[in-house]
Write a protein that holds these residues in place. Structure first.
Motif, short mmCIF file in Angstrom:
data_model
loop_
_atom_site.label_atom_id
_atom_site.label_comp_id
_atom_site.label_asym_id
_atom_site.label_seq_id
_atom_site.Cartn_x
_atom_site.Cartn_y
_atom_site.Cartn_z
N PHE A 175 14.48 8.21 -54.55
CA PHE A 175 13.59 6.26 -55.47
C PHE A 175 13.47 5.88 -54.26
CE2 PHE A 175 15.49 2.85 -57.30
CZ PHE A 175 14.94 2.89 -58.23
N SER A 176 12.75 5.34 -54.58
CA SER A 176 12.66 3.48 -53.54
C SER A 176 12.39 2.35 -54.09
CB SER A 176 11.92 4.11 -52.10
OG SER A 176 10.94 4.80 -52.44
N PHE A 177 12.82 1.21 -53.42
CA PHE A 177 11.79 0.00 -54.12
C PHE A 177 11.79 -1.07 -53.34
CE2 PHE A 177 16.40 -0.49 -54.48
CZ PHE A 177 17.09 -1.89 -54.38
N GLY A 178 10.81 -2.14 -53.56
CA GLY A 178 10.51 -3.15 -52.34
C GLY A 178 9.84 -4.04 -52.76
N ALA A 179 10.01 -5.27 -52.09
CA ALA A 179 9.08 -6.45 -52.33
C ALA A 179 8.66 -7.23 -51.24
CB ALA A 179 9.47 -7.09 -52.97
N ASN A 180 7.32 -7.76 -51.39
CA ASN A 180 6.44 -8.80 -50.59
C ASN A 180 6.63 -9.87 -50.19
OD1 ASN A 180 5.47 -6.25 -48.69
ND2 ASN A 180 3.84 -5.58 -49.71
N ILE A 181 7.39 -11.03 -49.94
CA ILE A 181 7.09 -11.89 -49.93
C ILE A 181 5.63 -12.56 -48.19
CG2 ILE A 181 8.94 -12.24 -48.23
CD1 ILE A 181 9.08 -14.71 -50.03
N SER A 182 4.73 -13.53 -49.48
CA SER A 182 3.85 -13.86 -48.34
C SER A 182 3.32 -15.25 -49.05
CB SER A 182 1.99 -13.03 -49.02
OG SER A 182 2.68 -11.94 -49.69
N TYR A 183 2.45 -16.20 -47.24
CA TYR A 183 2.13 -16.88 -47.76
C TYR A 183 0.70 -16.87 -47.58
CZ TYR A 183 1.14 -21.93 -45.97
OH TYR A 183 0.62 -23.45 -46.27
#
Length: 444
Positions: free
Chosen positions: A175-183
């Motif tokens: 099990f894994s999770f993640g996130a991207n924050i972009s401009y």
């Protein structure tokens, strides 16, 4: 230091490439432009299949949960370009156009145990078109009463780009999770001009401009379940936040009087009338949901299916309507529909540890269907069919045996009844540098 310099050079080339338009499509005049695939080299061989994949030697930014699978001793740097030829067909009249662009630049590495980090530069949309038509004002002109002609010219340029930073964590096995924050940033420029052969009729120009600068958030989850010792299934889920972009839309309506020679003067008289209209907070990103399932047989054969939903239907868009003093520039609905995309694809490799060159090749293929999401003159815009074939070629030499050259060929067809048909053929080339940057060596 040499690797850092090379990375900086690729970033500079990518910035120059993103300054150019990646499309010639007339459909890029609508919405935020022609939406980019955003897939990297290995994904493009499977026509963008991504949500269930978590590769140890590739960057899969389309599901940030996958970053946790990156090798602990690797720094992965991936850059890609495309060459495309597009045929436009309208009522039997055909025109060809071509483009060549640096598409993306991404990187990833293991920051901590079970934590991967990624960053990169990607396209979000492209605007690029230039076409015109000329017709007679009178339906039945005669020699004694020749018809006046009018011309409508349409052009546009720009697009949106994004730079992102993301992380993925695997808190427990499978099990894994993640996130991207972009401009997100870019400009959207569109121009429409109506002119007449009659020198006494004004030329009317409508210039639409917008500058967008805002954020974008993407989240991802993956869960892998072992079916047998050699088979496992991975479920991938993604969500992109929809929100207002806090960007203004501007329209300049210009009525230009033609130059008329005056017998008593060598100069011409000219007078323009310009009216400016502005809409605050005019653009919006859609909520986007993705779900994918990938079956992995012994790390040799991987087959997956992805579904994506973009909620465009309720998004408003600037519209200029009315004439004369009754002209208005305001947000209106009815320009979009929800966008559905279904992708099926796979990857086969006999084994990355085999000695034979052809045994280490990755063979990829994929097909997709995308429903219409534009409404053009009240009717559905083009639906999209696409297919791709690709190969991942290992780079084997005395210095490196971990990097991969990803090459794919893609066909995209966009068509709708009564509208322009597009057939695009694209060659994608992506080079994934995979270097051992974090190994510790003992000195005897």
């Amino acid at each position: 230091m040499k690797k850092i310099i090379v990375s900086a050079l690729f970033a500079g080339f990518a910035m120059q490439g993103f300054a150019q338009s990646g499309t010639n499509s007339p459909y890029s005049q609508y919405g935020l432009g022609a939406l980019a695939t955003q897939a990297t080299g290995f994904n493009r061989g499977m026509n963008g299949l991504a949500y269930g994949f978590h590769e140890h030697n590739q960057v899969n930014h389309m599901n940030p949960a996958s970053y946790s699978a990156v090798d602990s001793l690797s720094f992965i740097f991936d850059a890609g370009l495309s060459l495309q030829l597009t045929n436009f067909d309208e009522g039997g009249h055909k025109v060809n156009a071509h483009n060549a662009d640096i598409e993306y630049i991404v990187a990833s590495f293991r920051a901590f145990k079970h934590v991967g980090v990624s960053f990169g530069l990607l396209p979000y949309s492209n605007v690029g078109y230039n076409f015109s038509n000329t017709r007679n004002v009178n339906a039945f002109p005669s020699p004694s009463s020749p018809s006046t002609t009018y011309s409508n010219t349409y052009s546009g340029d720009g697009g949106l780009h994004q730079v992102y930073l993301g992380a993925g964590w695997e808190p427990f096995k499978g099990f894994s999770f993640g996130a991207n924050i972009s401009y997100l940033w870019g400009t959207l420029n569109r121009y429409a001009t109506n002119s007449y052969s009659d020198s006494y009729v004004n030329t009317i120009s409508r210039n639409y401009t917008a500058e967008i600068k805002n954020y974008k958030l993407d989240f991802g989850v993956q869960y892998t379940h072992a079916i047998t010792k050699k088979d496992e299934l991975t479920l991938g889920l993604t969500y992109s936040l929809g929100h207002k972009l806090n960007s203004n839309a501007e329209c300049n309506l210009i009525s230009e009087k033609p130059q008329i020679s005056i017998p008593t003067s060598s100069q011409a008289s000219k007078s323009d009338t310009t009216r400016r209209y502005m809409i605050s907070n005019a653009f919006e990103l859609p909520h986007t949901i993705g779900i994918g399932l990938m079956w992995n047989h012994n790390n040799h054969l991987k087959i997956g299916v992805d579904y994506q939903l973009q909620k465009w239907a309720k998004i408003l868009y600037p519209r200029l309507s009315g004439t004369g003093s009754a002209t208005t520039f305001a947000l209106a609905d009815g320009f979009f529909k929800d966008r559905h995309r279904l992708t099926l694809g796979g990857d086969y490799c006999r084994g990355e540890r085999y000695r034979g060159f052809f045994d280490r090749l990755h063979y990829r293929a994929g097909v997709s269907y995308t429903s219409p999401y534009l409404k053009i003159n009240g009717a559905d815009g083009p639906r999209e069919l696409s297919a791709s074939l690709g190969v991942g070629i290992p780079i084997i030499n005395g210095y490196n045996n971990r990097s991969i050259l990803n090459i794919s060929a893609e066909w995209v067809n966009q068509s709708a009844t009564g509208l322009i048909k597009e057939n695009m053929f694209r060659i994608n080339v992506g080079l994934t540098f995979n270097e051992r940057w974090f190994a510790k060596f003992k000195v005897e």
